[in-house]
Design an enzyme around this catalytic site. Structure first.
Site, PDB file in Angstrom:
ATOM      1  CD  GLU A 153      -2.786  -1.062   2.508  1.00  0.00           C
ATOM      2  OE1 GLU A 153      -3.050   0.009   3.064  1.00  0.00           O
ATOM      3  OE2 GLU A 153      -3.190  -2.154   2.924  1.00  0.00           O
ATOM      4  CB  SER A 157      -5.923   1.586   5.808  1.00  0.00           C
ATOM      5  OG  SER A 157      -5.832   0.215   6.105  1.00  0.00           O
ATOM      6  CG  ASP A 182      -4.745  -0.269  -2.255  1.00  0.00           C
ATOM      7  OD1 ASP A 182      -5.107   0.900  -2.480  1.00  0.00           O
ATOM      8  OD2 ASP A 182      -5.470  -1.101  -1.679  1.00  0.00           O
ATOM      9  CG  HIS A 185      -5.930   5.080   3.170  1.00  0.00           C
ATOM     10  ND1 HIS A 185      -7.058   5.550   3.816  1.00  0.00           N
ATOM     11  CD2 HIS A 185      -6.089   3.737   3.055  1.00  0.00           C
ATOM     12  CE1 HIS A 185      -7.852   4.527   4.098  1.00  0.00           C
ATOM     13  NE2 HIS A 185      -7.290   3.418   3.651  1.00  0.00           N
TER      14      HIS A 185
HETATM   15  N1  PMP Z   1      -7.565  -0.695  -0.176  1.00  0.00           N
HETATM   16  C1  PMP Z   1      -7.368  -0.061   0.987  1.00  0.00           C
HETATM   17  C2  PMP Z   1      -5.970   0.153   1.454  1.00  0.00           C
HETATM   18  C3  PMP Z   1      -8.461   0.389   1.742  1.00  0.00           C
HETATM   19  O1  PMP Z   1      -8.267   0.996   2.910  1.00  0.00           O
HETATM   20  C4  PMP Z   1      -9.759   0.183   1.255  1.00  0.00           C
HETATM   21  C5  PMP Z   1     -11.002   0.672   1.984  1.00  0.00           C
HETATM   22  N2  PMP Z   1     -11.022   0.527   3.317  1.00  0.00           N
HETATM   23  C6  PMP Z   1      -9.918  -0.497   0.047  1.00  0.00           C
HETATM   24  C7  PMP Z   1      -8.796  -0.915  -0.658  1.00  0.00           C
HETATM   25  C8  PMP Z   1     -11.286  -0.804  -0.508  1.00  0.00           C
HETATM   26  O2  PMP Z   1     -11.807   0.308  -1.158  1.00  0.00           O
HETATM   27  P1  PMP Z   1     -13.395   0.417  -1.399  1.00  0.00           P
HETATM   28  O3  PMP Z   1     -13.975   0.920  -0.126  1.00  0.00           O
HETATM   29  O4  PMP Z   1     -13.542   1.331  -2.543  1.00  0.00           O
HETATM   30  O5  PMP Z   1     -13.852  -0.972  -1.736  1.00  0.00           O
END
Ligand code: PMP
Length: 365
Positions: A153, A157, A182, A185
């Site tokens: 990431e 998160s 990803d 955030h």
């Molecule tokens: N990846 C991360 C790092 C997230 O924090 C989240 C959402 N909590 C997601 C993917 C999923 O995104 P969405 O809410 O659009 O499904």
């Protein structure tokens, strides 16, 4: 059946200006006039996409949003999917095969873990942000895999810390691996003008996949995958979550498009968010907590679930809505407050919350 934990939907949280410190609406765009107008205008035409994008559910707004995301991230191609969850599951389950390896950070989000579970490749987990351990594992295992994917990431998160992007890019280059990042955030929060932890500086799109959600700083709903043309073609034809799910709803796509345009024009309140983040980090530090201004996420580790719940509840009675995050979202013994800062917060709210957290944590710990 496993015992049920006391998690429930149903806390109605007010908007940031009146005390929401738990949403991911970092730029306050989900209620911005331009974003709401664009979504409302689209909704006058139609709400649902009406089908999979491979059937009747492909609309011009999806393509326009993909073009805007390419411009934001500097990618040759982009694919918009119904959520960030879909984005991770699509990429990990379809780009990998049984003779491949996935190297996954130990703190990756549940949607990444589920993508790894649906993949036929074997996963190897490395300690959070430890590129030296990742390199050791790549040296040990890379040769026996057809393709290797390093999955991280941009901003974690629950920790709020950043991936060591440059070192990861170097390790991927050295071991001929695809970097999948990803930036759920990080987009709108980090990097130049909020373009994310990685984007325009990518040199090798053949070996990079950037994905994320449109539901956090972008203020809408949906997910995106920025990649090479070839990867996009492959995903369109093989990513089951994309093929077998209805396309992103049109108001969500139109709202997200407007928000991305605002970021591209410099019209989103990115500078205000950065100022707020720095101010809150300083006040948390002044009140005795570890904090840095890397992202808009501030964890306050309280260890016990009950302590996290009590402190969050005490803050709520004073009008501050803060997340109490407990297992399974974080490991046992690492329950915490998860405080998120938005561009909509005002200075006095941030100062008061930092002081109050200091007082309540001392009282309950
Ligand atoms: N990846 C991360 C790092 C997230 O924090 C989240 C959402 N909590 C997601 C993917 C999923 O995104 P969405 O809410 O659009 O499904």
């Amino acid at each position: 059946m496993r015992p049920v934990r006391k998690n429930a939907c149903g806390t109605t949280v007010p908007m940031p200006e009146t005390g929401d410190f738990m949403s991911n609406d970092y730029l306050g765009l989900r209620s911005h006039e331009r974003v709401c107008e664009a979504a409302a205008k689209a909704a006058r035409h139609a709400v649902g996409a009406g089908g999979s994008r491979l059937m009747s559910g492909d609309h011009p707004v999806h393509g326009q949003l993909e073009d805007a995301l390419c411009e934001l991230k500097g990618s040759p191609a982009a694919l918009v999917v119904p959520s960030g969850y879909h984005a991770n599951v699509s990429v990990l389950s379809s780009l990998t095969d049984k003779d491949d390896l996935i190297f996954s950070d130990s703190l990756n989000h549940a949607s990444i873990i589920d993508g790894c579970r649906l993949s036929r490749a074997k996963s190897v987990v490395f300690a959070h942000n430890e590129v030296s351990e990742l390199s050791r594992l790549l040296a040990e295992h890379r040769a026996r895999a057809d393709c290797a994917f390093v999955v991280v990431e941009g901003v974690y998160s629950m920790e709020g810390d950043l991936a060591p992007v440059e070192d990861l890019v170097r390790a991927c280059r050295e071991y001929d691996s695809v970097l999948t990042l990803d930036d759920a955030h990080g987009t709108g929060v980090c990097g130049k003008d909020g373009r994310g932890t990685l984007g325009p500086q990518v040199e090798d799109w053949e070996n990079t996949v950037l994905l994320g959600t449109l539901s956090k700083a972008i203020g809408s709903q949906g997910g995106y995958i920025c990649c090479s043309e070839q990867t996009r073609d492959y995903l369109v034809n093989f990513a089951r979550p994309h093929i077998f799910s209805t396309g992103l709803a049109l108001p969500a796509a139109a709202g997200a498009l407007e928000a991305v345009k605002m970021l591209l024009e410099g019209a989103a309140p990115f500078e205000k968010l950065r100022r707020n983040v720095e101010m809150f980090a300083k006040h948390l530090l002044d009140n005795g907590f570890n904090a840095d201004a890397a992202s808009a996420i501030f964890p306050v580790i309280l260890e016990k679930e009950n302590t996290a719940l009590r402190v969050a509840s005490a803050l709520r009675t004073r009008g501050f809505y803060v997340g109490a995050v407990r297992p399974p979202a974080v490991p046992e013994g690492l329950s915490r407050l998860r405080i998120t800062v938005s561009a909509k917060h005002e200075r006095q709210q941030l100062v008061s919350l930092a002081e109050l957290v200091g007082r309540e944590v001392t009282a309950w710990r």
